[in-house]
Every structure is written in structure tokens, then in C-alpha cells.
Design an enzyme around this catalytic site. Structure first.
Site, PDB file in Angstrom:
ATOM      1  N   HIS A  41       7.953 -16.440  19.174  1.00  0.00           N
ATOM      2  CA  HIS A  41       7.242 -17.679  19.518  1.00  0.00           C
ATOM      3  C   HIS A  41       6.450 -18.207  18.314  1.00  0.00           C
ATOM      4  CE1 HIS A  41       7.184 -15.558  23.602  1.00  0.00           C
ATOM      5  NE2 HIS A  41       7.826 -16.655  23.866  1.00  0.00           N
ATOM      6  N   SER A 189      11.182  -9.953  22.467  1.00  0.00           N
ATOM      7  CA  SER A 189      11.175 -10.516  23.812  1.00  0.00           C
ATOM      8  C   SER A 189       9.911 -10.033  24.502  1.00  0.00           C
ATOM      9  CB  SER A 189      12.401  -9.993  24.566  1.00  0.00           C
ATOM     10  OG  SER A 189      12.229 -10.177  25.963  1.00  0.00           O
ATOM     11  N   ARG A 191       9.766  -9.222  27.420  1.00  0.00           N
ATOM     12  CA  ARG A 191      10.187  -8.147  28.328  1.00  0.00           C
ATOM     13  C   ARG A 191      10.303  -6.788  27.625  1.00  0.00           C
ATOM     14  NH1 ARG A 191      13.189 -12.596  31.016  1.00  0.00           N
ATOM     15  NH2 ARG A 191      12.378 -12.712  33.128  1.00  0.00           N
TER      16      ARG A 191
END
Ligand code: PAF
Length: 286
Positions: A41, A189, A191
Site C-alpha cells: 500500500h 498482503s 492476510r
């Protein structure tokens, strides 16, 4: 601590701010996220920062893109940390609405694409891309960006967003940023936070399978079925892995191809324990 940042929780306030910025001739870039920010990000935010006068980051864990039994409730969240990372990167505005603010109680309009969602992740996640297309369209209408940036790790998502922008004549430039990896190759990620130490080792198999395929291709193996079987054997040799899909497909239509005689994308989704991870790689014939 970084520079000051405005946290905006309301749609109308965000719209008013964007209108004001545009009236002043300012350009707006946005990076939509579901938070629990990582370097993937942040790299998009840095790109966005260099492209526009104003950088808007949105953090919203979008309920409509999670199917029943998926990880909506468990999705990792850390707003304090996210906020401070946004500040460090120099974001100007953090749009941080609640689910009620975004959807109200009688929401009934969704954006669905006719073809692209019926491949890859869309097969095992049938409502996912309807939710993504809908929230991204809503975010575009609220933030009114000139440019929006998304990560290439979600290859199908980026393809779908480009398509909806084209189909609905949205005047927004879509930029995709390269997948950011840990030093051992694991794609970043949110996750990954779910993985235990041993699962983290098994998770490396996604990138290894992609690299193995690229090597086979460099050695002249172009048959997609053989390449996929070989990738599957490698993945299943790691503990706790279950394959959702491994596909070699046309980068534009996402339809599977038999022979890599033109540029293709290899995409895969693998569960490591209960954590579903995805990755992809562009493949070019010699
Ligand atoms: O990639 C994500 O984090 C989400 O799918 C997105 C684009 C922010 C929409 O909720």
C-alpha cells in the site's frame, strides 16, 4: 509522526472537500484500501503522492466483497498504526467511513460485470467482484479522484476496475503498482498476518511455483496443462496447502490458454491452513 492529516468519516464532507480542491484547480490521487497497511500500500501511496496535489487514502473493510463464511469479522484492523503510516507517507486526507455511512440500511444497487468475474478468484468467491466493483465506483463518486492506484497482486481486481472505468466512461486514470514482496518472495498482503511461523514457510510456495513456471518456460516448455500440473505438485509438497486454482490465462480476457505462445498471466490462489493467498506473474514466450 509526519505531516497533519485530515480524517474524514462522512461521504458528504469528503465530496465537499474534493469539490473545493477541484475548484481550486488541484489534482486528486486516491489509494483505496481496506487498511492494515503494508509496504504494498505504501508504495502505491508514494507513487500517488508524486502524481497529484492531493493524496486521499481510503480505509474501509467493505462487507459486500466478503461471501458468507469468509473472513470479514476476522479481517485484521489497526487504525492507529494505519493513520500514522499515512501521515509518514504524506497523505493529505484519510477517508474512513463506517459501514452504515457507506451503505445505509436500504442499499440495493450493485455494479456487476458480465464476463471478467467468472474466472480465477470469482469462481470460488462469487459475490466478491460485485462488491469490489460497487465499492470502488462509490469511492470514485465520493472522492472524485483524477487518478486511482491499485496493486498488481490483485490482477483480476485491477482488470475489472479498468473495465468498469472504460464501460461506465469514468474520467479517472487507473494506475497499477507492482506487487511488493518480502525479501524471500512472499507477496505482501494484510492476510499474511494470519499465518503461523510454519504456515509462513508454506506460503512461500506460491511465488516458488510462479518462478518455477517461468524457468520451465525459459527452457521451452509452453504447454499450460503441464506447467500447471508441475506447479500443483510443488505447492502440494508443502504442508497445510490446498489449491483453490492455478490458471494460465489471457491477460485481457482472463480466459485460460492452452499454449504460451503469446504473453499470458499465471494466477493462483492457495489456502495455507485457513488463509487464502493469491499471487500472479506475467509470462512471455521466448
Ligand atoms: O484491494 C482492496 O483492498 C479492496 O478490494 C479495495 C480495492 C479497497 C475495495 O474494497
Amino acid at each position: 509522526m509526519g505531516v497533519p492529516i485530515d480524517i474524514i468519516p462522512l461521504k458528504t464532507e469528503m465530496q465537499a472537500r474534493s469539490n473545493h480542491l477541484k475548484n481550486q484547480g488541484k489534482t486528486i490521487a486516491c489509494v483505496p484500501t481496506m487498511g492494515y497497511l503494508h509496504e504494498g500500500h505504501l508504495s502505491l501511496m508514494r507513487m500517488a503522492r508524486s502524481m497529484a496535489d492531493t493524496l486521499v487514502v481510503s480505509i474501509f473493510v467493505n462487507p459486500t466483497q466478503f461471501g458468507p463464511g469468509e473472513d470479514l469479522g476476522a479481517y485484521p484492523r489497526d487504525f492507529e498504526r494505519d493513520q500514522s503510516l499515512c501521515r509518514k507517507v504524506g497523505a493529505d486526507i484519510l477517508f474512513y467511513p463506517s459501514a452504515t455511512e457507506m451503505y445505509g440500511s436500504r442499499f440495493q444497487t450493485f455494479i456487476s460485470l458480465e464476463q471478467l468475474p467468472f474466472h480465477l478468484c470469482g469462481i470460488s468467491r462469487p459475490v466478491h467482484f460485485r462488491g469490489v466493483a460497487t465499492i470502488v465506483t462509490k469511492l470514485f463518486n465520493i472522492i472524485k479522484p483524477h487518478t486511482a492506484l491499485f496493486g498488481q497482486k490483485d490482477y483480476q481486481q485491477v482488470r475489472i476496475i479498468r473495465q468498469l472505468v472504460q464501460d461506465l466512461d469514468l474520467d479517472i486514470q487507473i494506475i497499477s503498482g507492482p506487487t511488493v514482496r518480502e525479501s524471500d518472495g512472499l507477496a505482501m498482503s494484510s492476510r499474511n498476518a494470519y499465518l503461523s511461523t510454519s504456515q509462513r514457510l508454506s506460503a512461500l510456495t506460491l511465488y516458488q511455483a510462479l518462478c518455477q513456471t517461468r524457468n520451465h518456460l525459459e527452457n521451452g516448455l509452453t504447454d499450460a496443462k503441464t506447467l500447471i500440473q508441475s506447479a500443483a505438485s510443488l505447492i502440494l509438497s508443502f504442508p497445510e496447502t490446498t489449491i483453490d486454482y492455478i490458471a494460465i490465462c489471457d491477460p485481457d480476457t482472463l480466459e485460460e490458454i492452452q499454449t504460451i505462445d503469446r504473453p499470458a498471466v499465471m494466477a493462483l490462489a492457495v489456502k495455507v491452513g485457513k488463509t487464502r493467498l493469491i499471487d500472479n506473474m506475467m509470462l512471455s514466450p521466448q
